[in-house]
Every structure is written in C-alpha cells, then in structure tokens.
Write a protein that holds these residues in place. Structure first.
Motif, PDB file in Angstrom:
ATOM      1  N   THR A  69       0.613  -1.423   0.162  1.00  0.00           N
ATOM      2  CA  THR A  69      -0.083   0.177   0.459  1.00  0.00           C
ATOM      3  C   THR A  69       1.029   1.694   0.081  1.00  0.00           C
ATOM      4  OG1 THR A  69      -1.843  -1.269   1.113  1.00  0.00           O
ATOM      5  CG2 THR A  69      -1.977   1.066   1.640  1.00  0.00           C
ATOM      6  N   ALA A  70       2.108   1.014   0.955  1.00  0.00           N
ATOM      7  CA  ALA A  70       3.210   2.929   0.758  1.00  0.00           C
ATOM      8  C   ALA A  70       3.455   2.492  -0.514  1.00  0.00           C
ATOM      9  CB  ALA A  70       3.690   1.719   2.028  1.00  0.00           C
ATOM     10  N   ALA A  71       3.840   1.479  -1.537  1.00  0.00           N
ATOM     11  CA  ALA A  71       4.256   1.293  -3.033  1.00  0.00           C
ATOM     12  C   ALA A  71       3.644   2.092  -3.369  1.00  0.00           C
ATOM     13  CB  ALA A  71       5.094   0.245  -3.154  1.00  0.00           C
ATOM     14  N   VAL A  72       1.902   1.651  -3.650  1.00  0.00           N
ATOM     15  CA  VAL A  72       0.895   2.427  -4.541  1.00  0.00           C
ATOM     16  C   VAL A  72       1.484   3.773  -3.900  1.00  0.00           C
ATOM     17  CG1 VAL A  72      -1.472   2.778  -4.934  1.00  0.00           C
ATOM     18  CG2 VAL A  72       0.006   0.419  -4.245  1.00  0.00           C
ATOM     19  N   GLU A  73       1.548   4.232  -3.154  1.00  0.00           N
ATOM     20  CA  GLU A  73       1.664   5.709  -2.763  1.00  0.00           C
ATOM     21  C   GLU A  73       3.363   6.680  -2.907  1.00  0.00           C
ATOM     22  OE1 GLU A  73       1.041   5.811   1.556  1.00  0.00           O
ATOM     23  OE2 GLU A  73      -0.983   6.399   1.102  1.00  0.00           O
ATOM     24  N   TYR A  74       3.274   5.293  -2.893  1.00  0.00           N
ATOM     25  CA  TYR A  74       5.595   6.139  -3.529  1.00  0.00           C
ATOM     26  C   TYR A  74       5.286   6.197  -4.807  1.00  0.00           C
ATOM     27  CZ  TYR A  74       9.938   5.600  -4.640  1.00  0.00           C
ATOM     28  OH  TYR A  74      11.724   5.851  -5.324  1.00  0.00           O
ATOM     29  N   VAL A  75       5.010   5.066  -5.926  1.00  0.00           N
ATOM     30  CA  VAL A  75       4.870   4.864  -7.526  1.00  0.00           C
ATOM     31  C   VAL A  75       4.300   6.058  -7.619  1.00  0.00           C
ATOM     32  CG1 VAL A  75       3.761   3.381  -9.424  1.00  0.00           C
ATOM     33  CG2 VAL A  75       4.851   2.666  -7.885  1.00  0.00           C
ATOM     34  N   ALA A  76       3.011   6.363  -7.174  1.00  0.00           N
ATOM     35  CA  ALA A  76       1.552   7.314  -7.798  1.00  0.00           C
ATOM     36  C   ALA A  76       2.512   8.488  -7.460  1.00  0.00           C
ATOM     37  CB  ALA A  76       0.570   7.660  -6.850  1.00  0.00           C
ATOM     38  N   GLU A  77       3.469   8.958  -6.390  1.00  0.00           N
ATOM     39  CA  GLU A  77       3.742   9.922  -6.145  1.00  0.00           C
ATOM     40  C   GLU A  77       4.961  10.354  -7.012  1.00  0.00           C
ATOM     41  OE1 GLU A  77       4.814  14.440  -5.588  1.00  0.00           O
ATOM     42  OE2 GLU A  77       3.147  13.553  -4.799  1.00  0.00           O
ATOM     43  N   GLU A  78       6.266   9.390  -7.283  1.00  0.00           N
ATOM     44  CA  GLU A  78       7.501   9.399  -8.245  1.00  0.00           C
ATOM     45  C   GLU A  78       6.423   9.924  -9.456  1.00  0.00           C
ATOM     46  OE1 GLU A  78      10.846   8.457  -7.618  1.00  0.00           O
ATOM     47  OE2 GLU A  78      10.269   9.556  -5.736  1.00  0.00           O
ATOM     48  N   ARG A  79       5.728   8.912 -10.027  1.00  0.00           N
ATOM     49  CA  ARG A  79       4.886   9.275 -11.394  1.00  0.00           C
ATOM     50  C   ARG A  79       3.840  10.472 -11.866  1.00  0.00           C
ATOM     51  NH1 ARG A  79       0.694   5.102 -12.341  1.00  0.00           N
ATOM     52  NH2 ARG A  79      -0.275   5.968 -13.895  1.00  0.00           N
ATOM     53  N   SER A  80       4.150  11.311 -10.943  1.00  0.00           N
ATOM     54  CA  SER A  80       3.951  12.319 -11.002  1.00  0.00           C
ATOM     55  C   SER A  80       4.208  13.871 -10.919  1.00  0.00           C
ATOM     56  CB  SER A  80       2.712  12.527  -9.404  1.00  0.00           C
ATOM     57  OG  SER A  80       1.203  12.453  -9.166  1.00  0.00           O
ATOM     58  N   PHE A 107       5.429   3.069 -14.318  1.00  0.00           N
ATOM     59  CA  PHE A 107       4.535   2.121 -15.114  1.00  0.00           C
ATOM     60  C   PHE A 107       4.190   0.951 -14.821  1.00  0.00           C
ATOM     61  CE2 PHE A 107       2.053   0.715 -18.552  1.00  0.00           C
ATOM     62  CZ  PHE A 107       0.583   1.406 -18.333  1.00  0.00           C
ATOM     63  N   ARG A 108       5.081  -0.164 -15.067  1.00  0.00           N
ATOM     64  CA  ARG A 108       5.591  -1.316 -15.162  1.00  0.00           C
ATOM     65  C   ARG A 108       4.932  -1.864 -13.405  1.00  0.00           C
ATOM     66  NH1 ARG A 108       7.999  -5.999 -18.576  1.00  0.00           N
ATOM     67  NH2 ARG A 108       8.336  -4.131 -19.726  1.00  0.00           N
ATOM     68  N   ALA A 109       5.917  -0.643 -12.563  1.00  0.00           N
ATOM     69  CA  ALA A 109       5.174  -1.165 -11.475  1.00  0.00           C
ATOM     70  C   ALA A 109       3.844  -0.835 -11.234  1.00  0.00           C
ATOM     71  CB  ALA A 109       6.369  -0.782 -10.301  1.00  0.00           C
ATOM     72  N   ALA A 110       3.373   0.176 -11.262  1.00  0.00           N
ATOM     73  CA  ALA A 110       1.891   0.308 -11.266  1.00  0.00           C
ATOM     74  C   ALA A 110       1.116  -0.887 -12.302  1.00  0.00           C
ATOM     75  CB  ALA A 110       1.325   1.880 -11.819  1.00  0.00           C
ATOM     76  N   THR A 128      -7.410   2.470  -6.517  1.00  0.00           N
ATOM     77  CA  THR A 128      -8.385   3.212  -7.458  1.00  0.00           C
ATOM     78  C   THR A 128      -8.095   4.310  -7.117  1.00  0.00           C
ATOM     79  OG1 THR A 128      -9.736   1.036  -7.485  1.00  0.00           O
ATOM     80  CG2 THR A 128     -10.864   3.168  -8.109  1.00  0.00           C
ATOM     81  N   GLU A 129      -8.590   4.801  -5.217  1.00  0.00           N
ATOM     82  CA  GLU A 129      -8.004   6.050  -5.661  1.00  0.00           C
ATOM     83  C   GLU A 129      -6.662   6.752  -5.611  1.00  0.00           C
ATOM     84  OE1 GLU A 129      -7.062   8.629  -1.244  1.00  0.00           O
ATOM     85  OE2 GLU A 129      -8.031   6.699  -0.945  1.00  0.00           O
ATOM     86  N   LEU A 130      -5.633   6.580  -5.687  1.00  0.00           N
ATOM     87  CA  LEU A 130      -4.742   7.013  -6.044  1.00  0.00           C
ATOM     88  C   LEU A 130      -4.274   7.099  -7.716  1.00  0.00           C
ATOM     89  CD1 LEU A 130      -1.864   5.107  -3.297  1.00  0.00           C
ATOM     90  CD2 LEU A 130      -2.548   7.501  -3.912  1.00  0.00           C
ATOM     91  N   GLU A 131      -4.758   6.028  -8.058  1.00  0.00           N
ATOM     92  CA  GLU A 131      -4.937   5.712  -9.564  1.00  0.00           C
ATOM     93  C   GLU A 131      -5.759   7.179 -10.698  1.00  0.00           C
ATOM     94  OE1 GLU A 131      -2.892   4.696 -12.204  1.00  0.00           O
ATOM     95  OE2 GLU A 131      -1.780   3.575 -10.488  1.00  0.00           O
ATOM     96  N   ALA A 132      -6.767   7.652  -9.730  1.00  0.00           N
ATOM     97  CA  ALA A 132      -8.200   8.621 -10.228  1.00  0.00           C
ATOM     98  C   ALA A 132      -6.854   9.720 -10.373  1.00  0.00           C
ATOM     99  CB  ALA A 132      -9.203   8.314  -9.450  1.00  0.00           C
ATOM    100  N   ARG A 133      -6.211   9.966  -8.161  1.00  0.00           N
ATOM    101  CA  ARG A 133      -5.783  11.181  -8.282  1.00  0.00           C
ATOM    102  C   ARG A 133      -4.453  11.221  -9.684  1.00  0.00           C
ATOM    103  NH1 ARG A 133      -2.598  11.064  -3.018  1.00  0.00           N
ATOM    104  NH2 ARG A 133      -0.464  10.839  -5.065  1.00  0.00           N
ATOM    105  N   VAL A 134      -3.670  10.528  -9.791  1.00  0.00           N
ATOM    106  CA  VAL A 134      -2.939  10.648 -10.442  1.00  0.00           C
ATOM    107  C   VAL A 134      -2.877  10.770 -11.981  1.00  0.00           C
ATOM    108  CG1 VAL A 134      -0.973   8.838 -11.657  1.00  0.00           C
ATOM    109  CG2 VAL A 134      -1.464   9.094  -9.532  1.00  0.00           C
ATOM    110  N   GLY A 135      -4.618  10.314 -12.408  1.00  0.00           N
ATOM    111  CA  GLY A 135      -4.752  10.477 -13.672  1.00  0.00           C
ATOM    112  C   GLY A 135      -5.723  11.712 -13.846  1.00  0.00           C
ATOM    113  N   ARG A 136      -6.207  12.553 -13.388  1.00  0.00           N
ATOM    114  CA  ARG A 136      -6.681  13.603 -12.830  1.00  0.00           C
ATOM    115  C   ARG A 136      -5.000  14.965 -13.022  1.00  0.00           C
ATOM    116  NH1 ARG A 136      -9.836  11.667  -9.025  1.00  0.00           N
ATOM    117  NH2 ARG A 136      -8.380  13.152  -7.199  1.00  0.00           N
ATOM    118  N   GLU A 137      -3.960  14.397 -12.062  1.00  0.00           N
ATOM    119  CA  GLU A 137      -2.834  15.404 -12.550  1.00  0.00           C
ATOM    120  C   GLU A 137      -2.136  15.107 -13.351  1.00  0.00           C
ATOM    121  OE1 GLU A 137       0.545  16.600  -9.480  1.00  0.00           O
ATOM    122  OE2 GLU A 137      -0.367  14.876  -9.349  1.00  0.00           O
ATOM    123  N   THR A 138      -2.593  13.983 -13.696  1.00  0.00           N
ATOM    124  CA  THR A 138      -1.350  13.698 -15.334  1.00  0.00           C
ATOM    125  C   THR A 138      -2.486  14.615 -16.148  1.00  0.00           C
ATOM    126  OG1 THR A 138      -0.787  11.713 -14.909  1.00  0.00           O
ATOM    127  CG2 THR A 138      -1.202  12.023 -17.020  1.00  0.00           C
TER     128      THR A 138
END
Length: 198
Positions: A69-80, A107-110, A128-138
C-alpha cells in the motif's frame, strides 16, 4: 549563554537512517513488482533487495499489504513528480515524453499493482483512489505542457485520447519491445497535437 538543542535533534541521525531504510524498502518493492510481479514480491524478497533484514522491513511495514500500500503511494507520487519535472518543449516532444512515462519501470510497477489490486481486497480501494488522483493530475499537466485550449470543443477528449493511447502503448510494451510501432503512433499523435489542440 548555551545553545539550545531543538527537541528531537539528538535523534536526527537515527531518524535519517530510518527514513533511508524506508525509502530503500519502497524502491525495492517497486523494482520487485516491475521485475517479478506481485506473486514474487514477498516481504523477504523486498528486504533482501533493499539490503535490510526481514525484521527491519517488518518494523516499517508490519504486513505485506502495508508495504505494498505504501509502495502504491510511492509509485503514484514518483509518477506525478516525473510529470511535473517535464520541461517546457514543443508539442511533438511533449507527446513523446508522455508516452515515455508509460513505458518505463514506474508504469510497469503500477501495472503490477493494478493486477494485484484486482485480487487483493486490502489494496483495491487504495490503488483505485491513487490512480484516479494520478489520472487527474496527469491530464492537468498534459494540458499545461501541450498548451491545449480546453475551451475548444473536442480538445479535452483529444488530450485524454492521447493519454489513453500512451497507456495502451505502455501495456503493449510489457510483453514485447514495441518501439518501432510506438514511434509511428507517437509521430501520428504528435501531428494531431500540433494542429488539433486549440
């Protein structure tokens, strides 16, 4: 008059080591996901890759779900962050840079996290929540970099179509090196972006 020591200053090096260990674990978790997938990414494998004991890993992340779960957040922040750091450039260069972001290790990790989340109840809501956030920011960053005028009908959908295509190209690249076809598709999108974004 003596120098006052700020509260907690005596613990600085220990806290720094703890943050460094946590960062190594997150980076190792992302690398493991990208390389061996969810099934092969156990806490022990991640700890070994990070160069820490399993006990140290469990001190930071008591369960596998906590770690990923922490890795999800980390990946989301790194992608952003990677998106935010793209420099101003021509529209064709922006198109190529956006596609490159979807073919790299983040992206491969995501993608591995998406697959895991489809089967893991603990991960699904967070992913789901983080991907929605990353999608909006992207989308927001892409509009800015492309200098797209979303007040023009169809421009918002064109930008979203570009991002959806970039994601699809990233998926195609997971199984085979899709570079030749990707270059042709990027060239076509670059031409569309040059003239069709207001």
């Amino acid at each position: 008059m003596g120098v006052l020591t700020p509260p907690g200053a005596a613990h600085g090096p220990k806290q720094d080591r703890s943050r460094a260990t946590r960062q190594r674990l997150l980076e190792a978790a992302v690398a493991c996901l990208a390389e061996v997938g969810w099934a092969g990414s156990t806490v022990s494998v991640v700890a070994e890759r990070a160069g820490v004991s399993r006990g140290a890993a469990q001190h930071h992340f008591p369960t596998r779900e906590d770690l990923f779960t922490a890795a999800v957040e980390y990946v989301a922040e790194e992608r952003s962050q990677a998106l935010r750091e793209l420099p101003p450039q021509s529209r064709p260069e922006v198109v190529a840079a956006l596609v490159d972001l979807y073919t790299g290790p983040l992206f491969r990790a995501a993608l591995q996290l998406w697959v895991a989340a489809s089967n893991e109840e603990q991960l699904r809501p967070r992913v789901t929540e983080l991907e929605a956030r990353v999608g909006r920011e992207t989308h927001r960053i892409a509009v800015r970099l492309l200098e797209a005028d979303e007040s023009v009908p169809g421009v918002r959908e064109t930008v979203q179509g570009l991002l959806d295509t970039a994601r699809g190209l990233g998926l195609a690249n997971v199984l085979t090196d899709d570079a030749a076809r990707r270059r042709r598709v990027v060239a076509q999108w670059a031409a569309l972006a040059e003239h069709g974004l207001g």
